[in-house]
Design a protein around this motif. Structure first.
Motif, mmCIF file in Angstrom:
data_model
loop_
_atom_site.group_PDB
_atom_site.id
_atom_site.type_symbol
_atom_site.label_atom_id
_atom_site.label_comp_id
_atom_site.label_asym_id
_atom_site.label_seq_id
_atom_site.Cartn_x
_atom_site.Cartn_y
_atom_site.Cartn_z
ATOM 1 N N THR A 135 1.243 7.384 -4.484
ATOM 2 C CA THR A 135 -0.058 7.847 -3.978
ATOM 3 C C THR A 135 -0.699 6.745 -3.152
ATOM 4 O O THR A 135 -0.358 5.566 -3.288
ATOM 5 C CB THR A 135 -1.007 8.242 -5.135
ATOM 6 O OG1 THR A 135 -1.104 7.156 -6.050
ATOM 7 C CG2 THR A 135 -0.510 9.486 -5.851
ATOM 8 N N VAL A 136 -1.609 7.160 -2.304
ATOM 9 C CA VAL A 136 -2.400 6.225 -1.509
ATOM 10 C C VAL A 136 -3.868 6.400 -1.862
ATOM 11 O O VAL A 136 -4.284 7.471 -2.314
ATOM 12 C CB VAL A 136 -2.185 6.422 0.012
ATOM 13 C CG1 VAL A 136 -0.764 6.073 0.417
ATOM 14 C CG2 VAL A 136 -2.530 7.837 0.456
ATOM 15 N N ILE A 153 -3.030 13.812 3.752
ATOM 16 C CA ILE A 153 -2.390 12.666 4.395
ATOM 17 C C ILE A 153 -1.866 13.095 5.757
ATOM 18 O O ILE A 153 -0.960 13.928 5.846
ATOM 19 C CB ILE A 153 -1.228 12.109 3.532
ATOM 20 C CG1 ILE A 153 -1.773 11.615 2.191
ATOM 21 C CG2 ILE A 153 -0.490 11.001 4.276
ATOM 22 C CD1 ILE A 153 -0.700 11.161 1.232
ATOM 23 N N ASN A 154 -2.476 12.539 6.815
ATOM 24 C CA ASN A 154 -2.046 12.902 8.167
ATOM 25 C C ASN A 154 -2.267 11.805 9.206
ATOM 26 O O ASN A 154 -2.181 12.048 10.395
ATOM 27 C CB ASN A 154 -2.740 14.195 8.615
ATOM 28 C CG ASN A 154 -4.241 14.046 8.718
ATOM 29 O OD1 ASN A 154 -4.793 12.954 8.575
ATOM 30 N ND2 ASN A 154 -4.925 15.152 8.940
ATOM 31 N N PRO A 196 -3.666 14.881 -5.399
ATOM 32 C CA PRO A 196 -3.983 14.581 -4.003
ATOM 33 C C PRO A 196 -3.391 13.239 -3.557
ATOM 34 O O PRO A 196 -2.927 12.444 -4.376
ATOM 35 C CB PRO A 196 -5.512 14.516 -3.998
ATOM 36 C CG PRO A 196 -5.858 14.039 -5.380
ATOM 37 C CD PRO A 196 -4.800 14.632 -6.290
ATOM 38 N N ASN A 197 -3.432 13.000 -2.257
ATOM 39 C CA ASN A 197 -3.012 11.716 -1.659
ATOM 40 C C ASN A 197 -1.610 11.309 -2.094
ATOM 41 O O ASN A 197 -1.347 10.140 -2.358
ATOM 42 C CB ASN A 197 -4.002 10.604 -2.006
ATOM 43 C CG ASN A 197 -5.387 10.901 -1.498
ATOM 44 O OD1 ASN A 197 -5.569 11.353 -0.383
ATOM 45 N ND2 ASN A 197 -6.381 10.662 -2.338
ATOM 46 N N CYS A 198 -0.714 12.271 -2.162
ATOM 47 C CA CYS A 198 0.618 12.031 -2.712
ATOM 48 C C CYS A 198 1.706 12.094 -1.636
ATOM 49 O O CYS A 198 1.719 13.000 -0.801
ATOM 50 C CB CYS A 198 0.907 13.052 -3.800
ATOM 51 S SG CYS A 198 2.407 12.720 -4.721
ATOM 52 N N HIS A 248 5.375 5.930 -8.669
ATOM 53 C CA HIS A 248 4.403 4.830 -8.626
ATOM 54 C C HIS A 248 2.969 5.364 -8.703
ATOM 55 O O HIS A 248 2.691 6.491 -8.293
ATOM 56 C CB HIS A 248 4.530 4.062 -7.318
ATOM 57 C CG HIS A 248 5.760 3.220 -7.213
ATOM 58 N ND1 HIS A 248 6.102 2.579 -6.053
ATOM 59 C CD2 HIS A 248 6.732 2.888 -8.101
ATOM 60 C CE1 HIS A 248 7.217 1.895 -6.230
ATOM 61 N NE2 HIS A 248 7.622 2.076 -7.464
ATOM 62 N N TYR A 249 2.087 4.494 -9.154
ATOM 63 C CA TYR A 249 0.632 4.742 -9.158
ATOM 64 C C TYR A 249 0.298 6.083 -9.819
ATOM 65 O O TYR A 249 0.867 6.408 -10.865
ATOM 66 C CB TYR A 249 0.054 4.597 -7.742
ATOM 67 C CG TYR A 249 0.407 3.261 -7.136
ATOM 68 C CD1 TYR A 249 -0.222 2.088 -7.560
ATOM 69 C CD2 TYR A 249 1.429 3.149 -6.192
ATOM 70 C CE1 TYR A 249 0.137 0.850 -7.037
ATOM 71 C CE2 TYR A 249 1.792 1.908 -5.663
ATOM 72 C CZ TYR A 249 1.141 0.767 -6.091
ATOM 73 O OH TYR A 249 1.510 -0.453 -5.586
#
Length: 120
Positions: free
Chosen positions: A10-11, A52-53, A85-87, A108-109
């Motif tokens: 994730t971010v 995410i784009n 989300p953000n994956c 991760h994360y």
């Protein structure tokens, strides 16, 4: 034998540098944990959630020495309500002699919650 090796991360932010950085980190862990050589890779597929784009996580593959000719593609995950989300997810398809149970899938994360049965 062809096997799929999964991973996800994730971010925190939809920013190109972070997307590539976290994707490189994930790929390196997938590669090291499974002793993958670029020459044995059939293809790499990334998916991202709709939030995410800012860049393609596939750019991360080009930062790895020796991976220039490995085919890579990005796609969007289906937007399932309540999903993480953000994956960023990855599937590395590789030629290997390993048995299915010997493959180490890496999470991760916040993505660790996707497969709590697979500790990475």
């Amino acid at each position: 034998m062809i096997r799929g090796v999964r991973g996800a991360t994730t971010v925190e932010n939809n920013e190109a540098d972070e997307i590539v950085e976290k994707s490189v980190e994930l790929l390196k862990d997938v590669i090291q944990s499974n002793q993958i050589q670029a020459e044995s890779v059939v293809s790499v597929f990334f998916t991202v959630t709709q939030d995410i784009n800012d860049t393609f996580p596939a750019k991360s593959l080009r930062k790895l020495e020796g991976w220039t000719y490995v085919p890579v593609m990005c796609m969007r995950e289906i937007p399932v309500p309540g999903s993480l989300p953000n994956c960023i997810r990855v599937m590395v398809t590789v030629e290997t002699d390993k048995q299915q149970k010997e493959i180490k899938h890496i999470y991760h994360y916040d993505a660790k919650q996707l497969r709590p049965d697979l500790k990475s």
